[in-house]
Motif scaffolding. Sequence first.
Motif, PDB file in Angstrom:
ATOM      1  N   ASP A  23       0.837  -1.195   0.000  1.00 18.77           N
ATOM      2  CA  ASP A  23       0.000   0.000   0.000  1.00 18.77           C
ATOM      3  C   ASP A  23       0.878   1.254   0.000  1.00 18.77           C
ATOM      4  O   ASP A  23       0.655   2.187  -0.774  1.00 18.77           O
ATOM      5  CB  ASP A  23      -0.911  -0.013   1.235  1.00 18.77           C
ATOM      6  N   ARG A  24       1.902   1.257   0.850  1.00 13.13           N
ATOM      7  CA  ARG A  24       2.799   2.419   0.929  1.00 13.13           C
ATOM      8  C   ARG A  24       3.530   2.645  -0.378  1.00 13.13           C
ATOM      9  O   ARG A  24       3.730   3.781  -0.802  1.00 13.13           O
ATOM     10  CB  ARG A  24       3.823   2.214   2.059  1.00 13.13           C
ATOM     11  N   MET A  25       3.932   1.551  -1.029  1.00  8.93           N
ATOM     12  CA  MET A  25       4.684   1.686  -2.279  1.00  8.93           C
ATOM     13  C   MET A  25       3.777   2.072  -3.451  1.00  8.93           C
ATOM     14  O   MET A  25       4.253   2.556  -4.468  1.00  8.93           O
ATOM     15  CB  MET A  25       5.428   0.386  -2.590  1.00  8.93           C
ATOM     16  N   GLY A  26       2.461   1.822  -3.307  1.00 11.32           N
ATOM     17  CA  GLY A  26       1.523   2.245  -4.339  1.00 11.32           C
ATOM     18  C   GLY A  26       0.953   1.131  -5.198  1.00 11.32           C
ATOM     19  O   GLY A  26       0.330   1.389  -6.227  1.00 11.32           O
ATOM     20  N   LEU A  27       1.139  -0.143  -4.772  1.00 11.29           N
ATOM     21  CA  LEU A  27       0.653  -1.257  -5.596  1.00 11.29           C
ATOM     22  C   LEU A  27      -0.863  -1.411  -5.510  1.00 11.29           C
ATOM     23  O   LEU A  27      -1.520  -1.712  -6.495  1.00 11.29           O
ATOM     24  CB  LEU A  27       1.335  -2.568  -5.198  1.00 11.29           C
ATOM     25  N   TYR A  28      -1.415  -1.215  -4.317  1.00  7.35           N
ATOM     26  CA  TYR A  28      -2.878  -1.274  -4.165  1.00  7.35           C
ATOM     27  C   TYR A  28      -3.315  -0.507  -2.929  1.00  7.35           C
ATOM     28  O   TYR A  28      -2.486  -0.146  -2.093  1.00  7.35           O
ATOM     29  CB  TYR A  28      -3.392  -2.716  -4.138  1.00  7.35           C
ATOM     30  N   ASP A  29      -4.609  -0.258  -2.856  1.00  7.02           N
ATOM     31  CA  ASP A  29      -5.212   0.429  -1.718  1.00  7.02           C
ATOM     32  C   ASP A  29      -5.617  -0.637  -0.698  1.00  7.02           C
ATOM     33  O   ASP A  29      -6.686  -1.243  -0.801  1.00  7.02           O
ATOM     34  CB  ASP A  29      -6.425   1.239  -2.187  1.00  7.02           C
ATOM     35  N   ASN A  30      -4.743  -0.878   0.252  1.00 10.01           N
ATOM     36  CA  ASN A  30      -4.898  -1.998   1.167  1.00 10.01           C
ATOM     37  C   ASN A  30      -6.214  -1.990   1.940  1.00 10.01           C
ATOM     38  O   ASN A  30      -6.952  -2.984   1.944  1.00 10.01           O
ATOM     39  CB  ASN A  30      -3.705  -2.017   2.132  1.00 10.01           C
ATOM     40  N   LEU A  31      -6.541  -0.885   2.596  1.00 10.44           N
ATOM     41  CA  LEU A  31      -7.732  -0.854   3.447  1.00 10.44           C
ATOM     42  C   LEU A  31      -9.016  -0.986   2.631  1.00 10.44           C
ATOM     43  O   LEU A  31      -9.953  -1.676   3.037  1.00 10.44           O
ATOM     44  CB  LEU A  31      -7.765   0.426   4.287  1.00 10.44           C
ATOM     45  N   LYS A  32      -9.047  -0.350   1.471  1.00  6.20           N
ATOM     46  CA  LYS A  32     -10.234  -0.412   0.617  1.00  6.20           C
ATOM     47  C   LYS A  32     -10.424  -1.820   0.039  1.00  6.20           C
ATOM     48  O   LYS A  32     -11.494  -2.409   0.111  1.00  6.20           O
ATOM     49  CB  LYS A  32     -10.097   0.615  -0.510  1.00  6.20           C
ATOM     50  N   GLU A  33      -9.331  -2.378  -0.508  1.00  6.35           N
ATOM     51  CA  GLU A  33      -9.431  -3.685  -1.164  1.00  6.35           C
ATOM     52  C   GLU A  33      -9.591  -4.826  -0.156  1.00  6.35           C
ATOM     53  O   GLU A  33     -10.163  -5.865  -0.484  1.00  6.35           O
ATOM     54  CB  GLU A  33      -8.224  -3.899  -2.082  1.00  6.35           C
ATOM     55  N   LEU A  34      -9.099  -4.613   1.065  1.00  3.92           N
ATOM     56  CA  LEU A  34      -9.284  -5.622   2.112  1.00  3.92           C
ATOM     57  C   LEU A  34     -10.762  -5.937   2.293  1.00  3.92           C
ATOM     58  O   LEU A  34     -11.148  -7.092   2.504  1.00  3.92           O
ATOM     59  CB  LEU A  34      -8.661  -5.138   3.425  1.00  3.92           C
ATOM     60  N   GLN A  35     -11.603  -4.923   2.209  1.00  3.61           N
ATOM     61  CA  GLN A  35     -13.048  -5.142   2.360  1.00  3.61           C
ATOM     62  C   GLN A  35     -13.595  -6.047   1.257  1.00  3.61           C
ATOM     63  O   GLN A  35     -14.527  -6.821   1.485  1.00  3.61           O
ATOM     64  CB  GLN A  35     -13.790  -3.795   2.370  1.00  3.61           C
ATOM     65  N   GLU A  36     -12.992  -5.962   0.077  1.00  4.99           N
ATOM     66  CA  GLU A  36     -13.438  -6.795  -1.049  1.00  4.99           C
ATOM     67  C   GLU A  36     -12.979  -8.246  -0.941  1.00  4.99           C
ATOM     68  O   GLU A  36     -13.636  -9.154  -1.445  1.00  4.99           O
ATOM     69  CB  GLU A  36     -12.901  -6.215  -2.363  1.00  4.99           C
ATOM     70  N   VAL A  37     -11.815  -8.451  -0.333  1.00  7.63           N
ATOM     71  CA  VAL A  37     -11.238  -9.811  -0.312  1.00  7.63           C
ATOM     72  C   VAL A  37     -11.402 -10.528   1.027  1.00  7.63           C
ATOM     73  O   VAL A  37     -11.048 -11.698   1.149  1.00  7.63           O
ATOM     74  CB  VAL A  37      -9.731  -9.781  -0.678  1.00  7.63           C
ATOM     75  N   LYS A  38     -11.947  -9.812   1.996  1.00  6.34           N
ATOM     76  CA  LYS A  38     -12.056 -10.345   3.363  1.00  6.34           C
ATOM     77  C   LYS A  38     -12.647 -11.756   3.394  1.00  6.34           C
ATOM     78  O   LYS A  38     -12.162 -12.633   4.094  1.00  6.34           O
ATOM     79  CB  LYS A  38     -12.941  -9.383   4.162  1.00  6.34           C
ATOM     80  N   LYS A  39     -13.685 -11.964   2.589  1.00  6.26           N
ATOM     81  CA  LYS A  39     -14.381 -13.262   2.636  1.00  6.26           C
ATOM     82  C   LYS A  39     -13.547 -14.424   2.107  1.00  6.26           C
ATOM     83  O   LYS A  39     -13.872 -15.584   2.327  1.00  6.26           O
ATOM     84  CB  LYS A  39     -15.701 -13.182   1.869  1.00  6.26           C
ATOM     85  N   TYR A  40     -12.440 -14.104   1.406  1.00  4.84           N
ATOM     86  CA  TYR A  40     -11.576 -15.167   0.873  1.00  4.84           C
ATOM     87  C   TYR A  40     -10.429 -15.519   1.825  1.00  4.84           C
ATOM     88  O   TYR A  40      -9.654 -16.431   1.556  1.00  4.84           O
ATOM     89  CB  TYR A  40     -10.986 -14.743  -0.479  1.00  4.84           C
ATOM     90  N   ILE A  41     -10.318 -14.791   2.928  1.00  2.00           N
ATOM     91  CA  ILE A  41      -9.190 -15.010   3.849  1.00  2.00           C
ATOM     92  C   ILE A  41      -9.368 -16.318   4.620  1.00  2.00           C
ATOM     93  O   ILE A  41     -10.420 -16.589   5.183  1.00  2.00           O
ATOM     94  CB  ILE A  41      -9.069 -13.842   4.859  1.00  2.00           C
ATOM     95  N   TYR A  42      -8.291 -17.103   4.642  1.00  5.19           N
ATOM     96  CA  TYR A  42      -8.266 -18.301   5.491  1.00  5.19           C
ATOM     97  C   TYR A  42      -7.327 -18.079   6.684  1.00  5.19           C
ATOM     98  O   TYR A  42      -7.642 -18.415   7.804  1.00  5.19           O
ATOM     99  CB  TYR A  42      -7.816 -19.537   4.711  1.00  5.19           C
ATOM    100  N   GLY A  43      -6.156 -17.513   6.385  1.00  2.98           N
ATOM    101  CA  GLY A  43      -5.176 -17.279   7.446  1.00  2.98           C
ATOM    102  C   GLY A  43      -4.571 -15.897   7.354  1.00  2.98           C
ATOM    103  O   GLY A  43      -4.680 -15.217   6.333  1.00  2.98           O
ATOM    104  N   VAL A  44      -3.947 -15.490   8.466  1.00  5.18           N
ATOM    105  CA  VAL A  44      -3.251 -14.200   8.501  1.00  5.18           C
ATOM    106  C   VAL A  44      -1.849 -14.383   9.068  1.00  5.18           C
ATOM    107  O   VAL A  44      -1.626 -15.214   9.954  1.00  5.18           O
ATOM    108  CB  VAL A  44      -3.990 -13.146   9.367  1.00  5.18           C
ATOM    109  N   HIS A  45      -0.919 -13.594   8.536  1.00  3.19           N
ATOM    110  CA  HIS A  45       0.380 -13.403   9.187  1.00  3.19           C
ATOM    111  C   HIS A  45       0.299 -12.063   9.891  1.00  3.19           C
ATOM    112  O   HIS A  45       0.066 -11.028   9.256  1.00  3.19           O
ATOM    113  CB  HIS A  45       1.519 -13.400   8.162  1.00  3.19           C
ATOM    114  N   ILE A  46       0.466 -12.110  11.192  1.00  3.17           N
ATOM    115  CA  ILE A  46       0.332 -10.911  12.017  1.00  3.17           C
ATOM    116  C   ILE A  46       1.702 -10.301  12.263  1.00  3.17           C
ATOM    117  O   ILE A  46       2.572 -10.918  12.891  1.00  3.17           O
ATOM    118  CB  ILE A  46      -0.338 -11.262  13.365  1.00  3.17           C
ATOM    119  N   HIS A  47       1.913  -9.119  11.713  1.00  2.45           N
ATOM    120  CA  HIS A  47       3.092  -8.307  12.009  1.00  2.45           C
ATOM    121  C   HIS A  47       2.838  -6.924  11.451  1.00  2.45           C
ATOM    122  O   HIS A  47       1.889  -6.713  10.695  1.00  2.45           O
ATOM    123  CB  HIS A  47       4.389  -8.908  11.436  1.00  2.45           C
TER     124      HIS A  47
END
Length: 315
Positions: free
Chosen positions: A228-252
């Motif tokens: 997101d910082r580098m400009g590849l995608y809008d992380n917070l906005k697109e997260l809402q679109e892909v949330k339902k496909y998430i199985y796991g997270v790496h937390i850091h």
Amino acid sequence: MIDKGEYSFSTCWNIKKHTVGRGMIEEIKELGFRNVELNYNVTEDMMTTIEPMIEKGEIGVSSVHNVFPFINDKDYDTDSVMLGFDDEAKRKRSVELLIRSMEYANRYGAKAVVVHPGEVPFDYNIDVDLKKLYRDHGKDSPEYQKLWSIMIERRDRLSPLYTQRIQESLEIVSEHAARKGWDIAIGIETRSRSYQMPSLMEAKTICENLAGSPVYLWYDIGHAMMMDRMGLYDNLKELQEVKKYIYGVHIHETLELADHWCPYVHSKDLHYFDHFLEAIDYAKVKVYELKALCEPNEIHESHNLITSKIAARKG
């Protein structure tokens, strides 16, 4: 020690200081974790002392990280074209290695295999130069923007081809898993270099096209912050679109463009990471993926903040 419950912890934190697997796992257990993610640097030799711990129930395995166990081959390391190789033989080998990782995951009772599925290949690591320009001149500088436009033109142009290849490879793996009767998710991970795949929208495309398969998004929070910082995608906005496909997270958490820090603790920002609590709560597998510099007291503090904030959100 506070029991960390369903949360898991990656061996990437302490693998470089251990040669014997058991000692590495014992140190993670001392932090209060009952489950580990076995990362791609774990060797077959290390597993000779870890496997008895798994069999006796001394430790659970939440996930393994492809390619697992470690193989010393640059063509199939974590930063490669992998499931998208142009070369048919290399792509076939990548598929075989993912199936091998799934066999181990099945043996250890893991819920998922984390996969770096591929990239749009470049002649050199253009991301290193981009990050240097970002640090030296800033994202909005002409220097950064010029190189970024070169990278993104090639990435955008070739992304559909490599997305299709990755998808076809994942389909082969999924069919094999179905024949074997494995109940293991394949989590395609958001990556830390701008030319690597998948972006959040590439992941959405793959997950949609492989609906009904065990292919999901593995949302690496720190990597997504960095892209997101580098400009590849809008992380917070697109997260809402892909949330339902998430199985796991790496937390850091990422500080500028440096990743694998303890959320909240190292950034000293007690609010921004709140954006990711819903994804953490939603994920079936929650794994801390922290660097060796993170101290036990910092890990505990970070975990307490995350879990208390999630509990507060639920009222």
